[in-house]
Design a protein around this motif. Structure first.
Motif, PDB file in Angstrom:
ATOM      1  N   ASP A 320     -35.863 -39.266 -26.708  1.00  0.00           N
ATOM      2  CA  ASP A 320     -36.255 -39.293 -25.290  1.00  0.00           C
ATOM      3  C   ASP A 320     -35.166 -38.688 -24.409  1.00  0.00           C
ATOM      4  O   ASP A 320     -35.459 -37.925 -23.476  1.00  0.00           O
ATOM      5  CB  ASP A 320     -36.528 -40.737 -24.856  1.00  0.00           C
ATOM      6  N   LYS A 321     -33.900 -39.017 -24.700  1.00  0.00           N
ATOM      7  CA  LYS A 321     -32.807 -38.467 -23.905  1.00  0.00           C
ATOM      8  C   LYS A 321     -32.712 -36.958 -24.083  1.00  0.00           C
ATOM      9  O   LYS A 321     -32.510 -36.206 -23.114  1.00  0.00           O
ATOM     10  CB  LYS A 321     -31.490 -39.131 -24.303  1.00  0.00           C
ATOM     11  N   MET A 322     -32.864 -36.481 -25.340  1.00  0.00           N
ATOM     12  CA  MET A 322     -32.786 -35.042 -25.589  1.00  0.00           C
ATOM     13  C   MET A 322     -33.885 -34.293 -24.856  1.00  0.00           C
ATOM     14  O   MET A 322     -33.643 -33.239 -24.246  1.00  0.00           O
ATOM     15  CB  MET A 322     -32.882 -34.762 -27.096  1.00  0.00           C
ATOM     16  N   LEU A 323     -35.098 -34.834 -24.874  1.00  0.00           N
ATOM     17  CA  LEU A 323     -36.208 -34.158 -24.209  1.00  0.00           C
ATOM     18  C   LEU A 323     -36.031 -34.189 -22.688  1.00  0.00           C
ATOM     19  O   LEU A 323     -36.434 -33.250 -21.990  1.00  0.00           O
ATOM     20  CB  LEU A 323     -37.529 -34.796 -24.617  1.00  0.00           C
ATOM     21  N   GLY A 324     -35.435 -35.261 -22.174  1.00  0.00           N
ATOM     22  CA  GLY A 324     -35.145 -35.291 -20.745  1.00  0.00           C
ATOM     23  C   GLY A 324     -34.135 -34.215 -20.366  1.00  0.00           C
ATOM     24  O   GLY A 324     -34.291 -33.532 -19.342  1.00  0.00           O
ATOM     25  N   GLN A 325     -33.105 -34.052 -21.194  1.00  0.00           N
ATOM     26  CA  GLN A 325     -32.120 -33.004 -20.946  1.00  0.00           C
ATOM     27  C   GLN A 325     -32.749 -31.619 -21.130  1.00  0.00           C
ATOM     28  O   GLN A 325     -32.431 -30.685 -20.380  1.00  0.00           O
ATOM     29  CB  GLN A 325     -30.934 -33.163 -21.900  1.00  0.00           C
ATOM     30  N   LEU A 330     -33.727 -26.408 -19.666  1.00  0.00           N
ATOM     31  CA  LEU A 330     -34.509 -25.259 -20.114  1.00  0.00           C
ATOM     32  C   LEU A 330     -35.566 -24.829 -19.104  1.00  0.00           C
ATOM     33  O   LEU A 330     -36.307 -23.875 -19.370  1.00  0.00           O
ATOM     34  CB  LEU A 330     -35.199 -25.586 -21.456  1.00  0.00           C
ATOM     35  N   ARG A 331     -35.639 -25.503 -18.006  1.00  0.00           N
ATOM     36  CA  ARG A 331     -36.698 -25.211 -17.043  1.00  0.00           C
ATOM     37  C   ARG A 331     -36.563 -23.776 -16.523  1.00  0.00           C
ATOM     38  O   ARG A 331     -35.611 -23.422 -15.843  1.00  0.00           O
ATOM     39  CB  ARG A 331     -36.639 -26.191 -15.877  1.00  0.00           C
ATOM     40  N   GLY A 332     -37.541 -22.959 -16.886  1.00  0.00           N
ATOM     41  CA  GLY A 332     -37.608 -21.593 -16.381  1.00  0.00           C
ATOM     42  C   GLY A 332     -36.621 -20.623 -17.001  1.00  0.00           C
ATOM     43  O   GLY A 332     -36.638 -19.436 -16.687  1.00  0.00           O
ATOM     44  N   ASP A 333     -35.753 -21.093 -17.893  1.00  0.00           N
ATOM     45  CA  ASP A 333     -34.738 -20.203 -18.467  1.00  0.00           C
ATOM     46  C   ASP A 333     -34.398 -20.674 -19.876  1.00  0.00           C
ATOM     47  O   ASP A 333     -33.572 -21.570 -20.066  1.00  0.00           O
ATOM     48  CB  ASP A 333     -33.482 -20.186 -17.592  1.00  0.00           C
ATOM     49  N   PHE A 334     -35.059 -20.071 -20.862  1.00  0.00           N
ATOM     50  CA  PHE A 334     -34.824 -20.459 -22.250  1.00  0.00           C
ATOM     51  C   PHE A 334     -33.693 -19.653 -22.895  1.00  0.00           C
ATOM     52  O   PHE A 334     -33.182 -20.047 -23.938  1.00  0.00           O
ATOM     53  CB  PHE A 334     -36.106 -20.300 -23.068  1.00  0.00           C
ATOM     54  N   ALA A 339     -27.688 -23.350 -26.801  1.00  0.00           N
ATOM     55  CA  ALA A 339     -26.258 -23.661 -26.651  1.00  0.00           C
ATOM     56  C   ALA A 339     -26.040 -24.695 -25.551  1.00  0.00           C
ATOM     57  O   ALA A 339     -25.230 -25.616 -25.697  1.00  0.00           O
ATOM     58  CB  ALA A 339     -25.482 -22.381 -26.354  1.00  0.00           C
ATOM     59  N   ARG A 340     -26.757 -24.544 -24.442  1.00  0.00           N
ATOM     60  CA  ARG A 340     -26.591 -25.507 -23.344  1.00  0.00           C
ATOM     61  C   ARG A 340     -27.005 -26.902 -23.775  1.00  0.00           C
ATOM     62  O   ARG A 340     -26.349 -27.898 -23.430  1.00  0.00           O
ATOM     63  CB  ARG A 340     -27.423 -25.058 -22.135  1.00  0.00           C
ATOM     64  N   VAL A 357     -37.348 -22.310 -30.305  1.00  0.00           N
ATOM     65  CA  VAL A 357     -38.348 -21.251 -30.432  1.00  0.00           C
ATOM     66  C   VAL A 357     -39.151 -21.220 -29.144  1.00  0.00           C
ATOM     67  O   VAL A 357     -39.690 -22.253 -28.720  1.00  0.00           O
ATOM     68  CB  VAL A 357     -39.281 -21.496 -31.647  1.00  0.00           C
ATOM     69  N   HIS A 358     -39.249 -20.063 -28.516  1.00  0.00           N
ATOM     70  CA  HIS A 358     -39.978 -19.919 -27.268  1.00  0.00           C
ATOM     71  C   HIS A 358     -40.894 -18.701 -27.346  1.00  0.00           C
ATOM     72  O   HIS A 358     -40.460 -17.613 -27.731  1.00  0.00           O
ATOM     73  CB  HIS A 358     -39.008 -19.760 -26.100  1.00  0.00           C
ATOM     74  N   ARG A 359     -42.166 -18.930 -27.031  1.00  0.00           N
ATOM     75  CA  ARG A 359     -43.097 -17.811 -26.946  1.00  0.00           C
ATOM     76  C   ARG A 359     -43.193 -17.389 -25.491  1.00  0.00           C
ATOM     77  O   ARG A 359     -43.686 -18.140 -24.641  1.00  0.00           O
ATOM     78  CB  ARG A 359     -44.470 -18.202 -27.488  1.00  0.00           C
TER      79      ARG A 359
END
Length: 360
Positions: A320-325, A330-334, A339-340, A357-359
C-alpha cells in the motif's frame, strides 16, 4: 657474412631474448621483486639513518596485489628472511624498531593467510577483483532491457543491501519476436552472500528465458535450482510475458510479491495475485498464469520484497505504501520513475529490485 637483406636484431631485442632464456615470463615479476627486496635490504644496512625498515613493506604490498598464489608465499618468506638478517645489524636496537619488526611480521603473516585463501581462486589479487567486477557487469547487462517499440517504456533498477555492488536481487530480460520476456528474481540471503549465488543463477535463467516457451520457464528454473543442492537453495521470482503488439500479458509467480497494474482510465492501482511455490523447494512444481491486457497509458510494477517489507511492517502494508508513492512519483511522468521509486521507499538493509513497464 649475412646478406644485405637480413636485419640484425638490435640491443633491446637481444637483451629481451637473453632475459627470456634466463627468466621465464611468468617469473619475471617475482625475480624483479626479489631483486628490489635485496636492494632495499642492502640500502637499509648501508644507510641506516636514511632508509627505514618499513621500506620493505613496498615489495610486500606489491607482491600481495600482483603475484600468483603459487609464488606469493615463497616471496613473503624470502622478504621476512631478509628482514630477519638486517634487523640484528642495526646500530641502535630499541623498542621502536622492535615494534616495527613485530608489525611487519604480522603483516607478512596476514599476506600469507590471504595467499592461502586466494589459492582456492587461483588468481592474483587484482585479477581476482577484476573477475568479480566482470561477473557483476554480466548481471547488469543481462538485466538490460532490449530495444522495444516506441509505444513501450521499460526500466529496471537494482539496489543492494549496504550499497555493495553485489546483490541477491536481479532482473533478466529478453525479446523473443514480438514478445518481451522478463523475470525479477530474489535469491535467498542479501548482499554479497546472495550475490555469489545470483551470479550463477542469473546466467542460467537468462539462457532459459529466451530458449523456452513462457509456460515452461519457471518450471525449468525450479528444476535447475533443485539440482544445485545449495544450503540456501531457494529463490522467489515473478515472470512477465508481454505481447508488444496487443499488450496481452501473462504473469507467473514463484513465491514472489504480487505485481501491481495501474489502469490509465481510472488512475487506480490493482494488485495482481499469481500463486506458485518458491523455486528450489518442491519437485515437479506447477506455475499457473494470470493473464490480462495493458492498454495505452497503463503501467505495471514488478518488484522484490525489499521494496515493501521490513522487520516492523507487514508486506501488505508495504505494498500500500509503495503504490501510494508510485501514485505521487509517477503521475504524468514515467521516464526515470523506477529510479525515483526505488530511492524513495524500501529497506536499506535489504536488496531491492523494481521493474517498471509503461505503455505510452
Amino acid at each position: 657474412m649475412s646478406s644485405s637483406g637480413e636485419r640484425r636484431p638490435g640491443p633491446r631485442a637481444l637483451l629481451s631474448d637473453v632475459l627470456g632464456r634466463l627468466v621465464p615470463r611468468g617469473s619475471r615479476l617475482l625475480v624483479t621483486l626479489g631483486a628490489v627486496t635485496v636492494a632495499l635490504g642492502a640500502a637499509i644496512l648501508a644507510f641506516q639513518d636514511t632508509v627505514p625498515l618499513v621500506s620493505l613493506l613496498v615489495p610486500l604490498v606489491v607482491s600481495s596485489l600482483m603475484l600468483s598464489p603459487r609464488q606469493l608465499p615463497w616471496f613473503v618468506v624470502f622478504l621476512l628472511l631478509v628482514l630477519a638478517l638486517v634487523v640484528p645489524a642495526q646500530d641502535d636496537l630499541n623498542v621502536r624498531i622492535g615494534v616495527t619488526v613485530v608489525i611487519m611480521y604480522g603483516l607478512g603473516f596476514l599476506v600469507l593467510l590471504s595467499s592461502f585463501r586466494r589459492s582456492r581462486l587461483g588468481v592474483a589479487g587484482l585479477q581476482g577483483e577484476q573477475m568479480f567486477v566482470d561477473l557483476r557487469d554480466r548481471i547488469l547487462r543481462q538485466g538490460g532491457i532490449p530495444a522495444l517499440p516506441p509505444e513501450w517504456y521499460v526500466a529496471a533498477e537494482l539496489r543492494s543491501a549496504g550499497g555493495t555492488p553485489f546483490a541477491g536481487d536481479f532482473v533478466v530480460a529478453a525479446r523473443v519476436g514480438e514478445r518481451l520476456e522478463v523475470a525479477v528474481v530474489d535469491v535467498s540471503g542479501k548482499g554479497e552472500g546472495a550475490g555469489t549465488r545470483a551470479l550463477l543463477l542469473s546466467g542460467a535463467l537468462g539462457g532459459l528465458l529466451s530458449a523456452l516457451p513462457p509456460s515452461e520457464f519457471l518450471d525449468a528454473a525450479n528444476t535447475y535450482l533443485l539440482r544445485q543442492e545449495w544450503d540456501e537453495g531457494f529463490a522467489t521470482a515473478i515472470h512477465l510475458s508481454l505481447d508488444l503488439t496487443t499488450g496481452h500479458y501473462e504473469l507467473r509467480c514463484a513465491g514472489h510479491p504480487p505485481a501491481a497494474l495501474r489502469h490509465a482510465g481510472s488512475g487506480r492501482w490493482e494488485v495482481i495475485e499469481a500463486e506458485g511455490p518458491i523455486l528450489g523447494v518442491l519437485d515437479a512444481a506447477h506455475y499457473a498464469a494470470t493473464a490480462g491486457e495493458m492498454r495505452p497509458g497503463d503501467a505495471l510494477l514488478l518488484y522484490t520484497d525489499g521494496m515493501v517489507e521490513t522487520r516492523t511492517r507487514d508486506i501488505s502494508l508495504g505494498i500500500d505504501k509503495m503504490l501510494g508513492q508510485a501514485e505521487r512519483l509517477l503521475r504524468g511522468d514515467f521516464e526515470g520513475g523506477a529510479a525515483r521509486l526505488v530511492d524513495a521507499i524500501g529497506s536499506r538493509n535489504d536488496d531491492r529490485a523494481l521493474l517498471l513497464v509503461h505503455r505510452r
